[in-house]
Motif scaffolding. Sequence first.
Motif, mmCIF file in Angstrom:
data_model
loop_
_atom_site.group_PDB
_atom_site.id
_atom_site.type_symbol
_atom_site.label_atom_id
_atom_site.label_comp_id
_atom_site.label_asym_id
_atom_site.label_seq_id
_atom_site.Cartn_x
_atom_site.Cartn_y
_atom_site.Cartn_z
ATOM 1 N N GLY A 315 0.830 -1.195 0.000
ATOM 2 C CA GLY A 315 0.000 0.000 0.000
ATOM 3 C C GLY A 315 0.860 1.238 0.000
ATOM 4 O O GLY A 315 2.092 1.161 0.033
ATOM 5 N N PRO A 316 0.253 2.413 -0.026
ATOM 6 C CA PRO A 316 1.031 3.659 -0.059
ATOM 7 C C PRO A 316 1.805 3.883 1.234
ATOM 8 O O PRO A 316 1.414 3.418 2.303
ATOM 9 N N VAL A 317 2.898 4.601 1.109
ATOM 10 C CA VAL A 317 3.701 5.001 2.263
ATOM 11 C C VAL A 317 3.153 6.319 2.790
ATOM 12 O O VAL A 317 3.065 7.299 2.055
ATOM 13 N N TYR A 318 2.796 6.359 4.061
ATOM 14 C CA TYR A 318 2.253 7.580 4.655
ATOM 15 C C TYR A 318 3.335 8.511 5.183
ATOM 16 O O TYR A 318 3.048 9.642 5.569
ATOM 17 N N GLY A 319 4.560 8.019 5.223
ATOM 18 C CA GLY A 319 5.676 8.805 5.739
ATOM 19 C C GLY A 319 6.648 7.904 6.467
ATOM 20 O O GLY A 319 6.452 6.698 6.557
ATOM 21 N N ASN A 320 7.728 8.497 6.956
ATOM 22 C CA ASN A 320 8.593 7.813 7.912
ATOM 23 C C ASN A 320 8.027 8.040 9.305
ATOM 24 O O ASN A 320 7.376 9.064 9.573
ATOM 25 N N TYR A 321 8.285 7.086 10.203
ATOM 26 C CA TYR A 321 7.842 7.206 11.590
ATOM 27 C C TYR A 321 9.086 7.193 12.472
ATOM 28 O O TYR A 321 9.811 6.196 12.531
ATOM 29 N N ALA A 322 9.339 8.322 13.137
ATOM 30 C CA ALA A 322 10.513 8.454 13.996
ATOM 31 C C ALA A 322 10.090 8.363 15.455
ATOM 32 O O ALA A 322 9.045 8.898 15.846
ATOM 33 N N LEU A 323 10.914 7.690 16.239
ATOM 34 C CA LEU A 323 10.681 7.598 17.684
ATOM 35 C C LEU A 323 11.730 8.450 18.384
ATOM 36 O O LEU A 323 12.925 8.102 18.388
ATOM 37 N N PHE A 324 11.285 9.576 18.931
ATOM 38 C CA PHE A 324 12.152 10.443 19.718
ATOM 39 C C PHE A 324 11.865 10.202 21.195
ATOM 40 O O PHE A 324 10.702 10.038 21.590
ATOM 41 N N VAL A 325 12.925 10.187 22.009
ATOM 42 C CA VAL A 325 12.763 9.912 23.433
ATOM 43 C C VAL A 325 13.420 11.015 24.255
ATOM 44 O O VAL A 325 14.336 11.702 23.797
ATOM 45 N N SER A 326 12.925 11.153 25.477
ATOM 46 C CA SER A 326 13.458 12.181 26.376
ATOM 47 C C SER A 326 13.266 11.757 27.821
ATOM 48 O O SER A 326 12.339 11.012 28.149
ATOM 49 N N LEU A 327 14.146 12.250 28.659
ATOM 50 C CA LEU A 327 14.001 12.027 30.089
ATOM 51 C C LEU A 327 13.118 13.091 30.724
ATOM 52 O O LEU A 327 12.395 12.820 31.678
ATOM 53 N N ARG A 328 13.139 14.327 30.179
ATOM 54 C CA ARG A 328 12.415 15.430 30.819
ATOM 55 C C ARG A 328 11.497 16.214 29.873
ATOM 56 O O ARG A 328 10.494 16.770 30.323
ATOM 57 N N ALA A 329 11.838 16.291 28.603
ATOM 58 C CA ALA A 329 11.022 17.092 27.688
ATOM 59 C C ALA A 329 9.651 16.443 27.506
ATOM 60 O O ALA A 329 9.549 15.239 27.291
ATOM 61 N N ASP A 330 8.591 17.238 27.608
ATOM 62 C CA ASP A 330 7.238 16.701 27.474
ATOM 63 C C ASP A 330 6.450 17.383 26.353
ATOM 64 O O ASP A 330 5.253 17.161 26.204
#
Length: 346
Positions: A315-330
């Motif tokens: 099927g079509p690609v909707y985009g890349n999916y990135a996982l960003f993580v942080s200890l404090r940033a919300d």
Amino acid sequence: MFALLLCTKFLFQTVFSHAIHPNSSTVLVGEMTQFHEDMFSLIEKFLDIEANVVALTEDRDLNSGVKEFRRKLSELPEEFFKLELAVNSLHEELEQEMDGVSSSRRNVSGCEQVWHLGMNLNPADGHYMDYLTGWHTGSAIGSEAKALSMDYLDRLVWKEPVDYLAIVRHQHGIVDAVKVFQFKYWGLSMKERFQDMNPGRVIASEGGPIQVSVDKNAPNLEDDPIFSVDGDLALNWWGNYRASRIMITGGFTQGDLLTYHGLGNHMNCACHSGSSRDSNYRFEISNTQKCPYSSCSKPVVQGTDFASSSYFKTGPVYGNYALFVSLRADRFPEPGTELERLIETC
């Protein structure tokens, strides 16, 4: 010598515990320094014991024993010196690893509201980031140069303790949708979270996402696996040999995993142990869809990153999916932001 063994045991327990939690290298260095100091104070205590024993008696046999004890004691400094060298060597290796982290991954400004790229998923780059690839092993995948255009896993970020996760859909590095979750259980790394496969089925957040930001012109939202459904973050969700690493709880209320898939999928695995029953059933990203097992044997998946066309439809690609993580940033930057591997929000 028994005390030496105890000290050695303490050293290796310390090193082993920090090998499981490598983010604590600063604490480990401190403990190494304290261990170094304790080694030599221990020698002084042995000497005090010897003096007290000699003062207690003139018995020849006991004195002979004391002399033998003293001879063995004299060997301890050399043994401690060898241990000290080992500690210093390990310290240097830790510093080299930290120095090897690129400047783009370091927080050089002192800002504590920092997001680090842990993983990127491109469902059409020829690499399968399925349920069994990278998530629970933390093995490095891809390159920094193509971190936001191909499948990518940063092994150092993956080992750091994190309390927040941002799932970011992007088009060639430009954000078009983002959801931020606060983890229910704090202080664990992504690697530790994805190692929780038995029993797995972890509801990892409470109260849904703390941020949802979607570009008003973002396409393909009606069946996006992350942005078309509401609910909490679910990790390592599996049943009847089918599994997804990341799902949103609102997507599987029907109870059939073939009705919904998320990120990092497999349809025939021993999911609780992290092994495959049939590698032809691997695929990277699938959308929300009504595809029950009894009537739908070929779910539609994004792109071409699936193992066999006998079991899946492209099927079509909707985009890349990135996982960003942080200890404090919300709070993550809004749609339209150009992504980098390190993002400061101070």
